[in-house]
Write an enzyme that holds these catalytic residues in place. Sequence first.
Site, short mmCIF file in Angstrom:
data_model
loop_
_atom_site.label_atom_id
_atom_site.label_comp_id
_atom_site.label_asym_id
_atom_site.label_seq_id
_atom_site.Cartn_x
_atom_site.Cartn_y
_atom_site.Cartn_z
N VAL A 133 -38.83 -3.89 32.45
CA VAL A 133 -39.76 -3.36 31.46
C VAL A 133 -39.29 -1.98 30.98
O VAL A 133 -39.34 -1.66 29.78
CB VAL A 133 -41.18 -3.27 32.05
CG1 VAL A 133 -42.11 -2.50 31.11
CG2 VAL A 133 -41.73 -4.67 32.31
N ALA A 134 -38.80 -1.16 31.93
CA ALA A 134 -38.31 0.16 31.57
C ALA A 134 -37.07 0.09 30.69
O ALA A 134 -36.83 0.97 29.86
CB ALA A 134 -38.00 0.95 32.84
N ILE A 136 -36.49 -1.94 28.32
CA ILE A 136 -36.85 -2.27 26.94
C ILE A 136 -37.81 -1.21 26.41
O ILE A 136 -38.90 -1.04 26.96
CB ILE A 136 -37.51 -3.67 26.86
CG1 ILE A 136 -36.54 -4.73 27.35
CG2 ILE A 136 -37.96 -3.96 25.44
CD1 ILE A 136 -37.12 -6.11 27.45
N GLU A 138 -40.49 -0.57 24.78
CA GLU A 138 -41.58 -1.29 24.11
C GLU A 138 -42.35 -0.42 23.13
O GLU A 138 -43.08 -0.93 22.28
CB GLU A 138 -42.54 -1.89 25.15
CG GLU A 138 -43.22 -0.89 26.06
CD GLU A 138 -42.38 -0.57 27.29
OE1 GLU A 138 -42.84 0.23 28.10
OE2 GLU A 138 -41.27 -1.12 27.42
N ASP A 180 -33.96 -0.42 -15.77
CA ASP A 180 -34.28 -0.74 -17.16
C ASP A 180 -34.21 0.56 -17.96
O ASP A 180 -34.35 1.66 -17.40
CB ASP A 180 -35.69 -1.35 -17.22
CG ASP A 180 -36.04 -1.86 -18.61
OD1 ASP A 180 -35.11 -2.21 -19.35
OD2 ASP A 180 -37.22 -1.90 -18.94
N ASN A 533 -42.06 5.49 31.12
CA ASN A 533 -41.74 4.70 29.93
C ASN A 533 -42.87 4.69 28.90
O ASN A 533 -42.62 4.72 27.70
CB ASN A 533 -41.41 3.27 30.36
CG ASN A 533 -40.34 2.64 29.49
OD1 ASN A 533 -39.38 3.29 29.11
ND2 ASN A 533 -40.52 1.38 29.15
N ASP A 537 -42.28 9.06 27.41
CA ASP A 537 -41.37 8.74 26.30
C ASP A 537 -42.08 8.59 24.96
O ASP A 537 -41.52 8.95 23.91
CB ASP A 537 -40.61 7.44 26.61
CG ASP A 537 -39.56 7.64 27.67
OD1 ASP A 537 -39.36 8.80 28.08
OD2 ASP A 537 -38.94 6.65 28.09
#
Length: 715
Positions: A133-134, A136, A138, A180, A533, A537
Site C-alpha cells: 500500500v505504501a 502505491i 494512492e 480560425d 503515506n 505525504d
Amino acid sequence: PADGRLIESVDLTVQESALTGEAMPCEKDASLVLKEDTPLAERGNMVYAPSVVLSGHAKAVVTATGMNTELGKIADMLGSQQAPQTPLQLRLERIGRILGLGAVGICALVFGMGLLRHDSLLKSFMLAVSLAVAAIPEGLPAVVTIVLSSGVGRMAQNHAIVRRLTAVEALGSATYICSDKTGTLTQNRMTVQRLVDASGEVSPSSETGRDLLRFAVLCSNAVLTAHTPPKAEGEPTENALILAAAKQKIYQDELEKEYKRTHEQPFSSETKTMTVTLFHGGKTLRVMKGAPEAVTRACGETGLWLNRNDRMATEGLRVLAVAVGEDSSPMKMLGLIGMEDPERPQVKQAVSVCKRAGIVPVMITGDNPRTACAIARRIGIAQENEKVLTGRDLDSMSEDELQEKAQAVRVYARVNPEHKVRIVNALRAKGEVVAMTGDGVNDAPALKAADIGCAMGKSGTQVAKSAADLVLTDDNFATIVRAVQEGRGIYDNIKKVVHFLLSSNIGELLLVLAAGLMNLPSPLLPIQLLWVNLVTDSLPAMALGVEKIEANVMRRNPIDPKTNFFGGGAWLDIALQGMYIGAVSLIAFVLGRGLYGEAAARTMCFCTLSISELLHAVNSRCESSLFRVGWLSNPKMNAAFVICLLLQLFVSVIPAVGAVFATCALNFVQWLTVGGLSLSVVLFVELSKRFRNSGLTEEKEKAIIKYPAFRREKN
C-alpha cells in the site's frame, strides 16, 4: 432545414459564416454555372441550411434535407470523431502499470523475507500488504484532480472555461495551435483602414477624406443608432463606413436632413454598384458606391485607380470606390476606401510568445487566400511568399501527401469542415499535439478531433462549444497562449508531486527491505507506514500542486507527450533521493536500537522518516536551489508543513495516542538525532540539484518569466 439550388434570385446576399467561416456576406446568383468541385464558400448558386438571408429574394429547388445537407454532413463527422486521450492520461496509465506490477512483486518479496525470519504468517502478511500500500501513492489521483481543478479556477479568471479537466495539462504539450481567422485572430468587425484619392493616401480628417466618407455614408442603407460611442446596424461593410464617418463627427442622421434622397438604384450582382440621387442646395447629385472595376468603368477612369485598387487588394483590404456627379453630368471618381477585419491588438504579441515557446501557430480559414495571407503576414504567422494551401489543393492530396506537407504550411484558406479534420489528423499523425480553435458549426468536427478543442464563447455556436474542451469567453487568441502557460505550469506541478511521492515511497520501501536483508526487526509497523503515506505525504503533495509557475516556462520547447515523468534523468533523482531518505531513517533505527532499545529506535525511525519527507516536499518545490526561490514563498506549503509536523509530534509525544501508534516519548538527544538526520536530506538534495544544474549558466538559473502583460480589450 434544407440546402437548395437557386433558380431565381434578385440581389440576394446571404451570411454563411457559421458554415464556411467567410466573414463577409456572400452574393448569390441563380444564373451561375459552377464546376462540381467548387469550394463550399464559392458556390454562388447554392443556399445552405444554417445561412441567414441579409437582402434580396430568391427561389430555390431543395437539393438535400436532414443529414444529407452540408450541416448534416458536419453532424455526421462530429459523431464519428473520438476525443483522443491527453498526454496526462497516458502518463498516469503508464505509472499505474509500473507501480501495480512493482507492488505485487514487493508484496511477495517482503512476505517471503518475513517467513524466512520465522515471523508469524499474519505479521508477515500484514507487513507485506502495508508496504505494498505504501508503494502505491494512492493520494496521487486526488492530488492530480486538485491540481487540475485549481488550474481550472485560475483559467476561468483569465477568460478560459475548461469543459474537460485533463485538457488543462494537455495544453502544456501543445506543439501546434490551429486558429480560425475571423473573430479569433481578428475582431470580426469590418473597419475602414485607408482612404485614397487621385493624389494618393489621405487622412480621414482632411477635407478630401471627409468628403469621401460623407458621400460613402449618403450611399449606404445602414443606420447609425448611437453617437457616443458610435453604433450602427446594417450590412457589415456599410456599418464600417458609417462608424468611420462618425469618428470624424460626420453623422448619418444629420446628413440625411441636409441631403434628401430622391431615388435609389440598389446594389445588384450584375452592376456591382449602388447609386443614389440626392437633392442638396438646389442641386441634384448622384453618388455611386461599389466594386472599383464597375465604378471606374462608369466614370471612364480605369488605369490609375485600378492599379491602386490592386495594390490595396494585395494587402488584404476590401476596396470600395466612390464617385459623384451633378445632374446629368458624367460621374467623377472621388476615391477608394480600403476596409478589413483588423487583427486583435494582442494577437501579434501572442503569436510571438507562441514561437518563442516552440509552438507553431497556423491559420485555417474559409476566407479567400489573399486576405488570409495578408493578415497572417501582418501578425507574424506567415512570412513573405509563404505557401498557402486551399481546399482545392487539399482535395487533390492523399493523406500521406498531406502529412508530409502539413508541418511546413502556416496558412490554409477556402477550407471546408472535412478539410479542417484532415489537417488536424495529419499533424497528429506526425506526433504533434494540436490545439484547434473555432466558432462555427463547421469547426465542430475539427474541435473534437484535436487534442485540445477551443471554442469561442461570444461568437461560438452551441455545437462548437459542446465539441470543445475549452471555451474562450473573450474569443481571443491571446487567451489560448495564457492557457498554454497555465498548462505547462500544471504539468510541472504534477511532475513535482509525482517526484515527491515516488521518492518518499521508495525511501519507505528501501527502509523495510534493507532492514530485512540485515536481519533486523521491522523498523516500522504497518500503522506507522500507513500514517506516513496517508497523512505526512498527502498535505505537502497538495501544496506542491499549487506552486507558482517556474521561470522560463514559456521560453522552452513544448513538453513531449511521449516522455513520461521519469525522463531527463528524473528517475535517477527519484531513486537517489528515495535511497537517501531510506538510509537516514535506517540509521536512526540502528542507532536507536543500539543505544535506547527497540521501542525508542522505532519511534526515532518513524519521526525521522516523516520529518525527512516533509523537508523533502519543501525541497521539491523547484528544480533550482530552494534558497533562490525562498523557503517561505509558498504559503500553502508552509501551512502543510506546520500541520503535518504538529500531527507527527502529537502521535509521538501524547502517551494515549502513542499507544495506538506504538511510539514512546523521546529525550532531547534523541530529538536532536532525528532533527540532524532529517535536515541532512535538505543538504543532500541541494547538492544533487547543484550537480545536475552545473551545466546551466548563471543567467539561465536566474531567468524569470517575461511573459507579456496582456491588456484586456475594451469592447
